[in-house]
Structures are given as structure tokens and as C-alpha cells.
Enzyme design. Sequence first.
Site, PDB file in Angstrom:
ATOM      1  N   CYS B  37       8.971 -16.702  10.144  1.00 23.52           N
ATOM      2  CA  CYS B  37      10.230 -16.899  10.863  1.00 23.52           C
ATOM      3  C   CYS B  37       9.979 -17.391  12.279  1.00 23.52           C
ATOM      4  CB  CYS B  37      11.010 -15.595  10.919  1.00 23.52           C
ATOM      5  SG  CYS B  37      10.180 -14.367  11.933  1.00 23.52           S
ATOM      6  N   CYS B  40       7.826 -15.171  14.425  1.00 23.55           N
ATOM      7  CA  CYS B  40       6.391 -15.308  14.165  1.00 23.55           C
ATOM      8  C   CYS B  40       5.822 -16.483  14.954  1.00 23.55           C
ATOM      9  CB  CYS B  40       6.134 -15.549  12.686  1.00 23.55           C
ATOM     10  SG  CYS B  40       6.864 -14.337  11.602  1.00 23.55           S
ATOM     11  N   ASP B 439     -14.092 -10.234 -10.599  1.00 21.59           N
ATOM     12  CA  ASP B 439     -15.299  -9.764  -9.937  1.00 21.59           C
ATOM     13  C   ASP B 439     -14.894  -8.448  -9.273  1.00 21.59           C
ATOM     14  OD1 ASP B 439     -17.749  -9.706  -8.418  1.00 21.59           O
ATOM     15  OD2 ASP B 439     -16.550 -10.389  -6.728  1.00 21.59           O
ATOM     16  N   ASP B 612     -15.046 -13.836  -5.509  1.00 21.43           N
ATOM     17  CA  ASP B 612     -15.161 -14.290  -4.129  1.00 21.43           C
ATOM     18  C   ASP B 612     -16.590 -14.564  -3.674  1.00 21.43           C
ATOM     19  OD1 ASP B 612     -16.039 -11.614  -3.991  1.00 21.43           O
ATOM     20  OD2 ASP B 612     -15.629 -11.623  -1.843  1.00 21.43           O
ATOM     21  N   ASP B 616     -20.482 -15.448  -7.659  1.00 24.16           N
ATOM     22  CA  ASP B 616     -19.427 -15.787  -8.613  1.00 24.16           C
ATOM     23  C   ASP B 616     -19.232 -17.290  -8.745  1.00 24.16           C
ATOM     24  OD1 ASP B 616     -18.643 -13.089  -9.064  1.00 24.16           O
ATOM     25  OD2 ASP B 616     -17.679 -13.117  -7.108  1.00 24.16           O
TER      26      ASP B 616
END
Lengths: 55, 713
Positions: B37, B40, B439, B612, B616
Site C-alpha cells: 500500500c 508501505c 527438501d 533451497d 538440491d
Amino acid sequence: MNVLIILIPVSLVLAGLGLVAFLWTLKSKQYDDLDGDAWRILGEDDAINDQQDPK
Amino acid sequence: MSISACPACSAAPLAIEIAAKSAVAGDIILSLPSIHCAGCIGTVERALMAVNGVTEARVNLSRKRVTIAATGIAPEQFIETLEAVGYEAHILDAPMMASVDTDSEGRKLLLRIAVAGFAMMNVMLFSVAVWSGAAEATQKMFHWLSALIAVPALAFSAQVFFRHAWQSLRVGSLNMDVPISLAIILAAGLSVYETSVGGESVYFDAALSLTFFLLVGRYLDHRTRIAARSAAQELSALASPNAVLLVDGAQRTVPVTTLNVGDLIRVHVGMRVPVDGAVTHGGSDMDRSFLTGESLPVHVSLGDQIAAGEVNLTGPLTLRVTAVGEDTTLARMAALVETAEGARNKYTALADRAAQIYAPAVHLLAFVTFIGWFVLSRDAALALNIAISVLIITCPCALGLAVPAVMTTATGRLFRRGLLVKNGTALERLSQIDTVVFDKTGTLTEGHARIDTAAMDQTTLALLAALARASNHPVSKAIAAALPTLNSANITDVTEHAGQGIAANWQGQSVRLGSGKWLGCSQSPALKIGDAPAIPLHFSETLRIGAIEAIAALKSAGIPVHIFSGDTTEAVDTLAAKLDVTSAHAQMLPADKMARIKQLSDDGAKVLMIGDGLNDTGALAQAYASISPASALDASRAASDIVLLSRSLAEIPDAIRTAKSARLRVLENFGIAAAYNLVAVPVAILGFASPLSAAIAMSASSITVLVNALRVK
């Protein structure tokens, strides 16, 4: 039908102006943050932008 | 500032000026998933402008990011600043982010759209006059005027299609742009001819609206594609270019490529190990998270094997090189990832598959029409005229919009929920998945292990805090970080025992914190106070927000969930029990994860991998579709299709639902386009097509397809 000689160039020029205006908005990146700009006009303080102002 | 009645008006030109200056090379771009908004925007910009050295901070709310112009400040500092005012921020790959900001290709497309749109509107005005009965000289003049506008506009706007069609024809294949280009060129050519002989079937408006709608589709399609980078390249970038070679005790810095198996190299603290090797001297703790996914460092001593890419944390090491170049663990992993990425890039998007059927069919139809009419009427001009009208009518206007319109709606919807779709075909693949693999560390959990303090009394905690703070060991640092608010006990005579732990004196007793072996405890690390039995320290991990909801939702949707982790069996089982997942696999190496996913795929499953870590990366590239959190490492983000910008996992089942809905809409759009053709094509083949019916069919089908795209949930 002689009126067409005036009307057709008029319509072309007006539409051409619209095109030029669109190209300008495109070049100055006015479509980059549509959501943000919609909110920004509601902001009470333009202090953030004022810092850029020379006066 | 000039006085203006409305503050927004006076601010707007400035805002534009600032925006135009944005995204210069060297600017820092941060992703802010939680902004929503005007408040912010203000808070973020004010907070950043308050930092010394910042010349400019501009929030882009649509893209949920901020561009900061500053000199000599690390992005991490801004992340802290923003966290202090309550906003989560991430650094995302600068080239990936910048690709949209400095998107010259997108701008060029918009320019072409504008020109096509302008010309289309003008020509349509003249066409309306013709359709409503202008005749003779007036009709002829309007046709010439239309030609005057349409031909240059088409030559400029439709270039995109001509170029792609030519590229495709040169290598002897047919893509969607071939029938498009053919229809545009033939429509314009036929119209110019008709105009010059004073005929009636002039298709300038159809050619222009075709170009306009297809360019819109092309632009939407362009926006959903973010310049993808190869995860394999990211992995290779981790390899260090130089190594410290030991020759007769003297150290020399040499390029890694000159090393041979058997050489002795020195790895200083903080350095990344350049090649695989075995320890011949020294001991240290290694960060091998990229290999094992384990967040805690591992102790190595004489004789232990070390892989390229590990980071030396605590003590200098001398290694005897056991593998160089292509043979190192890192290089082998990069090679595996590259193979997996290559396989994924072969995925053919629905639109391309449709084009493969469509393009030849259209050409065949037009050709058959020409032959048919020529045989029946013996009039080549008439037959050609009708064949061209068939090409114009069947031109894939709606088909060109069918996929991009839906994908734009769906990616926009997902973006608002905190998921950034990186790959053009990601949603299509996501909609088909039937198995989900998570993971553990950093994905289902928050990543940093926290010490479990539930079973300890105040004195023990105070001692633990004191010992942990006295040491620089990574494990101690992790413990100390978990106990920030505690007062530490008063300890004296602190001594560090390398590779074992830390000892000190407390009220006349000896207190020790260190490895289990050193303290006579079955678990590491442990704490020993005086002669009392050692207390094992348990690390517990905080679940990521939404993990439980996400898994429950996936299971209720009938999608099996697996956990593949490099962590210990105990840690994985505890978590699996908490999340009610029955299939949990622990202690998996990166290659194991890849192999398991490959096996699942070979058994017919379409796997969504969510992970992450560097370990992986291979699995993310191997899986049918993949998601990684924004906190993931560069290589993992590069390997995944979608980046989860928000912290919560709860959006993942929703994302799958949106993807399914999007696929359904795409198929419906194909149906709509086909239905229009079913009606229009027989009319055209029979020779009843007029410029008016072509214009109506084209616009109506395009608009129906666009409206249908908005129904994506």
C-alpha cells in the site's frame, strides 16, 4: 463531400497526436508501476519526492 | 516547487523524472514481497533515504521491489534497515531483475503495438464508411487512404513476425509465424491490388487488427519470460580460479587448471577448496552445506576426504590433490545438473504443439481451396482471392492470444500471492504434477538450527551461553545466537581444544562444551559440568510458516508428499512425524536426490521439487517442475521455475490449483479459437467471406479469448 478534405487530415492529425502522446508516456516509463502510482497520489506527504526539487 | 492545486499533479512529473532515471547499472534492487500500500511505499523510501550515502530509493509496487542508488553500501545493510522497519527484503539476481526494467525488446514491442493500433483505428474508420455504402470515387479514395496508412504501419509493426517466420523457414521448419506472416503479406498485397483495380475486397483493416492482436499476445508472452540463467553455470562459478600450491614448503599461488593429482595445496581459513583432496596436515571445520545440506559444519582431520566447493571455516589445512578439473565432485555435479536442465528445456509448450498441427493444416486448406476453385472456375485470380481470404480468416489471432493471455493473468495472480514465475512453461508443467518432494533444511524449516532449551535449568543455560560466547567455533556461534537474551555465567580460564571443544572454570568446577567423544557422551555437541554426566544438546528446527497447512492441503488433494534430506535420520524422522509425512528419506547425497527423482519420473510420476540448498540444485533441475524459496542460493534459484518470495509455504497448493485452472483456460481458449474457425472456414472456402466478416470474426474471437483468460482462479 468537400468537407472530407478538411475532416480526413484532421482525424489523421488527432490520431497522430494520440500516438505521439502514447510514445512519450512509454518513453518516460509511466507504465512501469501502475499499482504504485495509483497509491502514490493518495500520499499526504510528498516529502519523499520533494527532496529531488531544487527549490 | 511551483504551487499547484493538487499535490499529486505537482508530484507526478517529478515521479516520472525519478522513475526514468531508475535501474542504472550498479543500482541495488531488492525484492520486497510484503509491501502492498501507499504506507508501505512511504515507510520503505523514507527508511532507505535516511541511510547515509543513498541518493535515491524508489519503490515499484507492481513488481514489489525497490531500486536503490547508493555508493559503497552492501545490499545486506539495506536488508537490515528494512527489517528494522518491518519489511522482509531479499536480494534477487540482479540480471534477472534488471531484465524487465531495462527491457528494450518489450519497449520495442509496445511501440509496434501502438503503431498497429493507431493505424488499425484509422483504417477502420474508413472501412466503416465503405461498408455503410460509400461507392465510386469516395470508396476508391478511402481505399487509397487506407493503403497509405496500412502498408507502412504493417511494414513496421509486423516485422517481428516476418523475422521469426524467415528464421524458421531457413532451417526448413514451420512455426506459428509462417501462416501469420503469409496472411499479413497476402492480405496487404491482395488489398493493394484490389485498390489499384478498383475492386471491393480490401483487407487492410483485417491485416492491421490481426497484427495488433497478435502483437499484444507476443508482448504478454514476452513479459512472462524472464531471462533464465543456467544453474550449471552458477555451480561452476563456485569453483575458485586459484589455489595455493606448496612446493618444498614454499607457498605459490597458481591457477587451479595447472594443478595435478598428487600435488600438495594449502587451504587457508575462509577459502573455498579448489579441488578434491585428502587432508595431510592440520584439522578444521568445513562448511559442506552444498554437498550434504547440513547446516552445521563438519570437523575434518588427517586423512579425511574434502570435496571442491567446501569452505574452510576454522583452521589452515594442507591437502593432497585427489581429483582436478572435470573429475572434482563440484564439476561432476555441475555436469549432472546441465544434463537435467537440457532435458527440461526440451519440454514443448502447448502453444508450440498447437502450432505444429495448425500451421501445416492452414496451408493445406488454403492450397486445396485454390486448387478446388481453379478446377471449378478456371479463374486463377478468383481462386487466389478466395484462397487468400481462407488464409486471412484462419489466421491464428485467437490462437496467438490463447496462451499468453492466460499465462499473464495466472502469473500476475501468483505474483500477488508471493510466487514469482520465472519460466514460460513453468505453469503448464506445474499443472500436471502428481508428486511433491520437499527438501528439509531451509525449505520445510527456517534453516538455522536452534538449540532446544526446554529441558535445561537457568544455571545450565547461563553456563552454556557463557561457553558458547567465549568460542569462535561455528557451532558455538549457532548456540550463542539461539540464546541472545540470557545473562552468561561468570567463567574463567577459558581454553579452546582444537577439534574437541572449549573448557573453562566455573566456581571451582571444570565446565566443558564440545564434541560427544571428548565428553563421553553419545551425542554431539554436549555440555559437561564438573563430574556430572554430560548433557547432550539437541538442535531443533523451527518449521517454516505454512508448512503444516501446505502438506495437509497437498495430501487432501491426493498428491503424495515425500521428504528428501541430506540431514540425519533422527532429525528427518522427527520432522516427518510432526508433518505427518510417511515417506521421508534421510542422509541423501545430491546425486541420491537426483537419482530418486529420476526413478520416480521413470515410474511415470511428474515430480514437483521444492528445495533451497546447493545440494538440491540437481534435484530441482531433474524434477518436472520446481520451486525454491527466495532465501535459496543463486544456483538453486536458477534451477527452479518458480521463486517463493513470501515466507509461507501455504501458497504452494494454491499455486498448483491456479496452474491447473490456467491450463483448463488455455484448453478452453483453443476450443474457442477452433469453434470460430469451424464457422468461418467453410464460409471462406465457399467464397462468401467479405472483409467485414473477417474483421468481425477476428475481433470477436480475440476478445472472447481475452475475457476467458480473466477467469483463471
